[in-house]
Design an enzyme around this catalytic site. Structure first.
Site, PDB file in Angstrom:
ATOM      1  N   ALA B  95     123.498 -26.960 132.299  1.00  0.00           N
ATOM      2  CA  ALA B  95     124.302 -26.826 131.077  1.00  0.00           C
ATOM      3  C   ALA B  95     124.997 -25.470 131.001  1.00  0.00           C
ATOM      4  O   ALA B  95     125.975 -25.321 130.278  1.00  0.00           O
ATOM      5  CB  ALA B  95     123.395 -27.008 129.867  1.00  0.00           C
ATOM      6  N   LYS B  96     124.483 -24.479 131.719  1.00  0.00           N
ATOM      7  CA  LYS B  96     125.076 -23.128 131.743  1.00  0.00           C
ATOM      8  C   LYS B  96     125.358 -22.604 130.342  1.00  0.00           C
ATOM      9  O   LYS B  96     126.413 -22.063 130.074  1.00  0.00           O
ATOM     10  CB  LYS B  96     126.318 -23.106 132.632  1.00  0.00           C
ATOM     11  N   ARG B  97     124.382 -22.761 129.439  1.00  0.00           N
ATOM     12  CA  ARG B  97     124.528 -22.322 128.066  1.00  0.00           C
ATOM     13  C   ARG B  97     124.194 -20.837 127.926  1.00  0.00           C
ATOM     14  O   ARG B  97     123.794 -20.170 128.888  1.00  0.00           O
ATOM     15  CB  ARG B  97     123.610 -23.147 127.160  1.00  0.00           C
TER      16      ARG B  97
END
Lengths: 270, 270
Positions: B95-97
């Site tokens: 998700a690379k949040r």
């Protein structure tokens, strides 16, 4: 939307306020919980009560993803309502996305095309090919994280290792990317003294400024160092406005807080 | 899941393969499009055909968000299927949040608690307080972007400004964060020569390695410089496996590709 249209809206409303729609079900008025879609009902009431005082709304996707499918439905309804009822409003998907090229394209399509936001926030760590797919959309904007409002900004963003701070390298480098005229930047209000340096690198870009209010930033200081000929600032306030009251008068109280900010802004625009 | 359980799974399956479930409706077999949920049906078939050869599955959220509500439903069904049918599998929400503290907490809950993934990928740009909310979950992992597999990695991650590269600062700094034992890192296979340096800083951490196959990285090189006593590597392959065939034999062909990789891995584990 174009930046000219955004600037003309700012002049008309005498405001450069962005309201953050960060809806937390534990903080909204109890009576809304009985409705079918409490998040959307809350947003709709806030928008109805403040749309003449704000030029922009910014839902942070985290607050919607936290409620799974229902949350995504509320996000879809909120952006649809904004686009239909208030097409002049500049909408921001605060998503802080970023991935390798073909994957970033999927995110860009999701937010700028399907949901039809005017802009989306993007993280710079993965560089050029992670950001350019967002920049490819005409009359849409990519708001790149430069200097954020949180404490962790000092971990990497302001690290110099000798020459210059990372956030400056991000600003400078991004100016060379394709369609860089579609870039705006996130710069936290809690670091007002940095605005002078930032304006040397990006004099004309719009800056999205979180951190005024709850996080302690000063509107006056930000304007002193950050405002340009076409204002160039979108000042975000979330909690200070949307949670001004937890009672049935929440929308009315939100309007009062937004009005205070609009008045301050009107004075600063003179 | 604990890293001990992950290591024991690796020993059992003689594999450290992670399969990326990046489902693009324009690339999956035509006959699936007639089903009610083509994305889930595709994932289910891939999982059924490869679960004895892979220790991990990694849906990239961009591919699900691109299909709006339907996409989120497919993601929910996919992780539920994995958790119920194959609880031994290490699941990754790619998700690379990353956001300010209270907002990162919302993301962390969404992925690690509600969707119940074992891990989630996170971007480091916003620093400590944007990552620590993810680290607070026991027996869950935060996979921090260190050195990614794309070209844009050279824009900021490998910039030195004199002293040391940004990705090394990220690795070193993150070791001091609270619950840092719950950290893993993304390190692209396309930069195999960097693994020696990386292992000096994080000798014991698991590294999630994209970029083998389609993006040109070499499995052998990565293992030579990156493997540690408990393997410490999860090698991701997405397109090379899941799109091995666009016909009705897609799952069978995906198994063949996964089997090739598992054989290579078995040899390298000796």
């Amino acid at each position: 939307m174009t930046t000219e249209q955004l600037y003309s809206q700012i002049q008309q409303k005498k405001s450069f306020l962005c309201i953050g729609l960060d809806v937390d079900l534990t903080k909204i008025p109890q009576h809304l919980l009985a409705t079918e879609d409490p998040i959307f009902e809350f947003n709709k009431a806030i928008i109805d009560a403040t749309h003449d005082l704000a030029v922009s709304y910014k839902p942070n996707t985290a607050f919607y993803e936290a409620y799974g499918l229902k949350g995504w439905m509320s996000l879809e309804k909120t952006i649809k309502y904004l686009n239909e009822k208030h097409p002049e409003i500049f909408t921001i998907a605060d998503a802080k996305r970023g991935d390798i090229g073909n994957t970033s394209t999927m995110y860009a399509k999701a937010f700028l095309e399907d949901l039809n936001f005017d802009s989306v926030t993007v993280a710079p760590y993965m560089g050029k090919d992670s950001v350019e797919p967002f920049l490819a959309f005409k009359d849409k904007f990519t708001i790149l994280l430069a200097l954020t409002s949180n404490e962790g900004a000092f971990d990497f963003q302001t690290k110099t290792n000798g020459e210059q701070e990372l956030y400056k390298t991000v600003l400078e480098t991004s100016k060379n990317w394709k369609n860089s005229e579609n870039l705006m930047y996130v710069v936290g209000a809690t670091k007002a003294e940095y605005f002078t340096e930032i304006r040397k690198i990006v004099p004309n870009s719009f800056l999205l400024v979180p951190g005024v209010g709850a996080q302690g930033g000063s509107l006056k200081e930000v304007c002193k160092y950050g405002m340009n000929d076409t204002v160039g600032l979108l000042i975000n306030s979330s909690r200070g406005i949307i949670y001004a009251s937890a009672g049935e008068d929440f929308a009315e109280k939100a309007r009062e807080e937004a009005l205070k900010m609009q008045h301050e802004m009107e004075a600063l625009l003179k």
